[in-house]
Motif scaffolding. Sequence first.
Motif, short mmCIF file in Angstrom:
data_model
loop_
_atom_site.label_atom_id
_atom_site.label_comp_id
_atom_site.label_asym_id
_atom_site.label_seq_id
_atom_site.Cartn_x
_atom_site.Cartn_y
_atom_site.Cartn_z
N GLU A 63 0.83 -1.21 0.00
CA GLU A 63 0.00 0.00 0.00
C GLU A 63 0.86 1.26 0.00
OE1 GLU A 63 -3.24 2.14 2.95
OE2 GLU A 63 -3.05 -0.05 3.01
N GLN A 64 1.93 1.26 0.78
CA GLN A 64 2.80 2.42 0.88
C GLN A 64 3.59 2.62 -0.42
OE1 GLN A 64 2.41 0.05 3.23
NE2 GLN A 64 1.33 1.29 4.75
N VAL A 65 4.07 1.53 -1.00
CA VAL A 65 4.80 1.61 -2.27
C VAL A 65 3.88 2.16 -3.35
CG1 VAL A 65 5.91 0.25 -4.09
CG2 VAL A 65 6.47 -0.19 -1.67
N ALA A 66 2.65 1.66 -3.42
CA ALA A 66 1.69 2.13 -4.43
C ALA A 66 1.34 3.61 -4.22
CB ALA A 66 0.42 1.27 -4.39
N TYR A 67 1.15 4.02 -2.97
CA TYR A 67 0.83 5.41 -2.65
C TYR A 67 1.93 6.34 -3.17
CZ TYR A 67 0.19 9.61 0.26
OH TYR A 67 0.05 10.89 0.70
N LEU A 68 3.19 6.00 -2.86
CA LEU A 68 4.31 6.82 -3.31
C LEU A 68 4.46 6.80 -4.82
CD1 LEU A 68 6.81 5.99 -0.44
CD2 LEU A 68 5.67 8.20 -0.86
N ALA A 69 4.25 5.66 -5.43
CA ALA A 69 4.32 5.57 -6.90
C ALA A 69 3.26 6.45 -7.54
CB ALA A 69 4.16 4.12 -7.35
N LEU A 117 2.11 9.16 -6.40
CA LEU A 117 2.54 10.55 -6.26
C LEU A 117 3.84 10.83 -7.02
CD1 LEU A 117 1.90 11.07 -2.44
CD2 LEU A 117 0.51 11.92 -4.34
N LYS A 118 4.38 9.79 -7.68
CA LYS A 118 5.65 9.89 -8.39
C LYS A 118 6.78 10.31 -7.46
CE LYS A 118 3.53 10.82 -12.90
NZ LYS A 118 2.28 10.23 -12.60
N ARG A 119 6.79 9.68 -6.29
CA ARG A 119 7.82 9.96 -5.29
C ARG A 119 8.63 8.69 -5.05
NH1 ARG A 119 3.98 13.64 -1.83
NH2 ARG A 119 4.23 15.53 -3.05
N PRO A 154 10.75 15.23 -4.98
CA PRO A 154 11.08 15.70 -6.32
C PRO A 154 10.28 16.95 -6.70
CG PRO A 154 10.70 13.32 -6.32
CD PRO A 154 10.29 13.84 -4.96
N GLY A 155 11.00 17.93 -7.25
CA GLY A 155 10.35 19.15 -7.73
C GLY A 155 9.98 20.15 -6.64
N VAL A 156 10.36 19.88 -5.39
CA VAL A 156 10.03 20.78 -4.28
C VAL A 156 11.33 21.26 -3.64
CG1 VAL A 156 8.89 20.97 -2.02
CG2 VAL A 156 7.85 19.59 -3.84
#
Length: 171
Positions: free
Chosen positions: A69-75, A77-79, A108-110
Motif C-alpha cells: 500500500e505504501q509503495v503504491a501510494y508513493l508511486a 505521487l511519483k515519489r 522531487p520538484g520541491v
Amino acid sequence: MVDASALGADSLRFERVYSASIEDVWALWTTKEGLAEWFAPEGMRFEVSTLEPWVGGAFDHVMTAVGAEQVAYLANLKRPTTAWVSGRFIELVRHRRLRIRFDIDFVPGVDSYPYDMLVELHAEAGRVRMILTADRHPDPEMTRGATIGLTSQLQRFELAVAARTTREQRP
C-alpha cells in the motif's frame, strides 16, 4: 477521538498519556534502540544512520516503503520509495522537551524546507503525558501523509511503551 488537530495553519498536535516511566518514554525518543521500536510507520522500514541527542546533534535516518500500500501510494505521487532524512536536535531538555528540525529535501520538484517536530513530556503520578506538535507541510497531500504516518507511529510508540513496561515488571 480525533488524533490530530490544527493548532493554527502551521502545525498538527497529538496528545497521549502512557502508564510508563519518564525514562522509558525519553529513551524511545533519544536512543537508536528506542527509535527502532516504533519510528517507522506501518509499511515502512526505518534505519538510523546518526543519532546525537544534544542541541545541534544530528538525527539522520533512512525511511523505505516496504508495504504494498505504501509503495503504491508513493508511486501514485511519483515519489521515491526511499527517503534519506537529515535532522538536528535544536532543543533538548532531558525528560521534558525536545525539538527536532528535519530538512525535507527529498521530494522531487520541491525546494528544501525545514520541518519541526516538538515533543513535550509531563510526568504525572506514574504516567507520562506526551504532546507531539509537528509542522504542516506546504503541500496538503504531504500533510495528509504525515498525519497518517504520525498516527501509525504513535500506535507503534504505545506498543513499545507497553513492551518496556512489561519487561520491567518481570521478576
